[in-house]
Design a protein around this motif. Structure first.
Motif, PDB file in Angstrom:
ATOM      1  N   ARG A 167       0.853  -1.176   0.000  1.00 15.99           N
ATOM      2  CA  ARG A 167       0.000   0.000   0.000  1.00 15.99           C
ATOM      3  C   ARG A 167       0.895   1.234   0.000  1.00 15.99           C
ATOM      4  NH1 ARG A 167      -5.269   0.400   0.576  1.00 15.99           N
ATOM      5  NH2 ARG A 167      -5.441  -1.743   1.368  1.00 15.99           N
ATOM      6  N   GLY A 168       0.687   2.083  -0.984  1.00 19.67           N
ATOM      7  CA  GLY A 168       1.471   3.296  -1.055  1.00 19.67           C
ATOM      8  C   GLY A 168       1.099   4.265   0.051  1.00 19.67           C
ATOM      9  N   THR A 169       1.931   5.254   0.250  1.00 20.55           N
ATOM     10  CA  THR A 169       1.638   6.261   1.267  1.00 20.55           C
ATOM     11  C   THR A 169       0.436   7.121   0.878  1.00 20.55           C
ATOM     12  OG1 THR A 169       3.355   7.635   0.257  1.00 20.55           O
ATOM     13  CG2 THR A 169       3.975   6.346   2.193  1.00 20.55           C
ATOM     14  N   ASP A 170      -0.016   7.008  -0.371  1.00 16.92           N
ATOM     15  CA  ASP A 170      -1.252   7.663  -0.787  1.00 16.92           C
ATOM     16  C   ASP A 170      -2.480   6.817  -0.477  1.00 16.92           C
ATOM     17  OD1 ASP A 170      -0.893   5.633  -2.610  1.00 16.92           O
ATOM     18  OD2 ASP A 170      -0.898   6.902  -4.393  1.00 16.92           O
ATOM     19  N   GLY A 171      -2.274   5.628   0.121  1.00 18.23           N
ATOM     20  CA  GLY A 171      -3.377   4.769   0.512  1.00 18.23           C
ATOM     21  C   GLY A 171      -3.804   3.760  -0.528  1.00 18.23           C
ATOM     22  N   VAL A 172      -3.190   3.788  -1.723  1.00 20.29           N
ATOM     23  CA  VAL A 172      -3.619   2.929  -2.825  1.00 20.29           C
ATOM     24  C   VAL A 172      -2.816   1.626  -2.837  1.00 20.29           C
ATOM     25  CG1 VAL A 172      -3.844   2.752  -5.334  1.00 20.29           C
ATOM     26  CG2 VAL A 172      -4.322   4.923  -4.183  1.00 20.29           C
ATOM     27  N   LEU A 173      -3.498   0.496  -3.047  1.00 22.08           N
ATOM     28  CA  LEU A 173      -2.820  -0.792  -3.210  1.00 22.08           C
ATOM     29  C   LEU A 173      -2.113  -0.841  -4.559  1.00 22.08           C
ATOM     30  CD1 LEU A 173      -5.326  -3.504  -1.934  1.00 22.08           C
ATOM     31  CD2 LEU A 173      -3.032  -3.053  -1.029  1.00 22.08           C
ATOM     32  N   ARG A 174      -0.926  -1.457  -4.580  1.00 13.72           N
ATOM     33  CA  ARG A 174      -0.180  -1.628  -5.827  1.00 13.72           C
ATOM     34  C   ARG A 174       0.355  -3.047  -5.915  1.00 13.72           C
ATOM     35  NH1 ARG A 174       0.369   3.734  -4.573  1.00 13.72           N
ATOM     36  NH2 ARG A 174       0.044   5.161  -6.317  1.00 13.72           N
ATOM     37  N   HIS A 175       0.610  -3.475  -7.156  1.00 11.16           N
ATOM     38  CA  HIS A 175       1.127  -4.813  -7.428  1.00 11.16           C
ATOM     39  C   HIS A 175       2.196  -4.713  -8.496  1.00 11.16           C
ATOM     40  CE1 HIS A 175       0.964  -8.175 -10.437  1.00 11.16           C
ATOM     41  NE2 HIS A 175       1.330  -8.847  -9.368  1.00 11.16           N
ATOM     42  N   VAL A 176       3.254  -5.512  -8.342  1.00 10.40           N
ATOM     43  CA  VAL A 176       4.264  -5.641  -9.382  1.00 10.40           C
ATOM     44  C   VAL A 176       4.767  -7.088  -9.381  1.00 10.40           C
ATOM     45  CG1 VAL A 176       6.275  -5.005  -7.962  1.00 10.40           C
ATOM     46  CG2 VAL A 176       6.300  -4.560 -10.434  1.00 10.40           C
ATOM     47  N   GLY A 177       5.082  -7.611 -10.552  1.00 10.83           N
ATOM     48  CA  GLY A 177       5.648  -8.949 -10.678  1.00 10.83           C
ATOM     49  C   GLY A 177       7.140  -8.868 -10.917  1.00 10.83           C
ATOM     50  N   VAL A 178       7.916  -9.632 -10.144  1.00  9.56           N
ATOM     51  CA  VAL A 178       9.373  -9.627 -10.220  1.00  9.56           C
ATOM     52  C   VAL A 178       9.856 -11.050 -10.432  1.00  9.56           C
ATOM     53  CG1 VAL A 178      11.518  -9.115  -8.981  1.00  9.56           C
ATOM     54  CG2 VAL A 178       9.532  -7.610  -8.722  1.00  9.56           C
ATOM     55  N   PRO A 179      10.780 -11.302 -11.390  1.00  4.71           N
ATOM     56  CA  PRO A 179      11.248 -12.669 -11.628  1.00  4.71           C
ATOM     57  C   PRO A 179      11.846 -13.287 -10.363  1.00  4.71           C
ATOM     58  CG  PRO A 179      12.024 -11.193 -13.363  1.00  4.71           C
ATOM     59  CD  PRO A 179      11.422 -10.326 -12.297  1.00  4.71           C
ATOM     60  N   TRP A 180      11.652 -14.593 -10.225  1.00  5.75           N
ATOM     61  CA  TRP A 180      12.235 -15.290  -9.081  1.00  5.75           C
ATOM     62  C   TRP A 180      13.736 -15.031  -9.019  1.00  5.75           C
ATOM     63  CZ3 TRP A 180       9.719 -20.822  -9.608  1.00  5.75           C
ATOM     64  CH2 TRP A 180       8.365 -20.724  -9.279  1.00  5.75           C
ATOM     65  N   GLY A 181      14.202 -14.704  -7.821  1.00 11.74           N
ATOM     66  CA  GLY A 181      15.624 -14.490  -7.611  1.00 11.74           C
ATOM     67  C   GLY A 181      16.102 -13.104  -7.941  1.00 11.74           C
ATOM     68  N   ALA A 182      15.236 -12.247  -8.458  1.00  8.57           N
ATOM     69  CA  ALA A 182      15.666 -10.883  -8.823  1.00  8.57           C
ATOM     70  C   ALA A 182      15.967 -10.058  -7.575  1.00  8.57           C
ATOM     71  CB  ALA A 182      14.589 -10.209  -9.643  1.00  8.57           C
TER      72      ALA A 182
END
Length: 231
Positions: free
Chosen positions: A216-231
């Protein structure tokens, strides 16, 4: 970075950390995300993981999140977790801690939607962590003491619970978010933009293996990101 961060449920008044798992729908396995509404009930969102250029599914374009589905109205929740079930088939399990300290057990089936079970996991609960393995649910509960509540698949979808002492590993599972927070920083997310205590991670098999990170950002909004395994 595997993908660009996306907002989740920006038009919904959710609070706290969100829980994410990989589901079974679509050609690559969608993502399911569960969050507590600020005042009333729960929200579930799903992410279309199909390849770019695929047809929309359920009105959601590939690589995008749904607008969300509300359920469990009439109660305020402070923590919730969603798990893909091996039963049903293709059912989902939900554990949801309400503001009174009752840890509720829910399930989702395609023909019935979300249904609360008659038997709760526990009372006086402050926090919890759950895992699902071949129909068995294990829920580590922090109440007057830390214990593990176990339910096997007997009588499913009805569940009953037996309580035992928590192992050291199970106790450690209550400390949520440390791995996710560290991975977000390595992925280039500014620590000043992460609301403390809201980073969470789940693994998926999409695109060769991805850490699905939410915060959750400091603006209150939920965010999502996908990161490769091991990155």
């Amino acid at each position: 970075m595997h993908s660009e961060p996306q907002t989740v449920g920006a038009l919904r008044t959710t609070v706290g950390a969100a829980a994410t798992i990989q589901g079974v729908y679509g050609t690559r396995g969608n993502l399911e995300l569960l969050a507590c509404d600020e005042r009333d009930g729960l929200w579930v969102f799903w992410f279309n993981s199909d390849a770019p250029g695929s047809a929309p599914s359920g009105g959601v374009q590939p690589g995008r999140w749904s607008e969300g589905l509300a359920f469990a109205r009439g109660m305020r929740f402070v923590q919730a977790q969603i798990l893909q079930s091996a039963l049903g088939p293709e059912h989902l399990e939900v554990l949801a801690l309400d503001a009174r300290g009752t840890l509720q057990s829910w399930y989702w089936a395609p023909e019935a939607g979300f249904r609360r079970r008659a038997t709760d996991v526990g009372q006086g609960v402050r926090r919890f962590a759950a895992e699902h393995d071949d129909g068995v649910l294990r829920v580590v509960v922090d109440a007057d003491s830390i214990s593990t509540h176990v339910s096997d698949a007997t009588g499913y979808p009805v569940r009953s619970w037996r309580q035992r002492a928590a192992t050291p590993w199970e106790r450690a599972s209550l400390e949520l978010g440390a791995h996710a927070h560290e991975t977000l920083l390595r992925a280039g997310v500014d620590e000043r933009e992460i609301t403390p205590g809201t980073a969470r991670s789940a693994r998926s098999t999409r695109d060769g293996g991805t850490d699905e990170l939410t915060w959750r950002g400091t603006d209150g909004v939920l965010r999502h990101v996908g990161v490769p395994w091991g990155a």
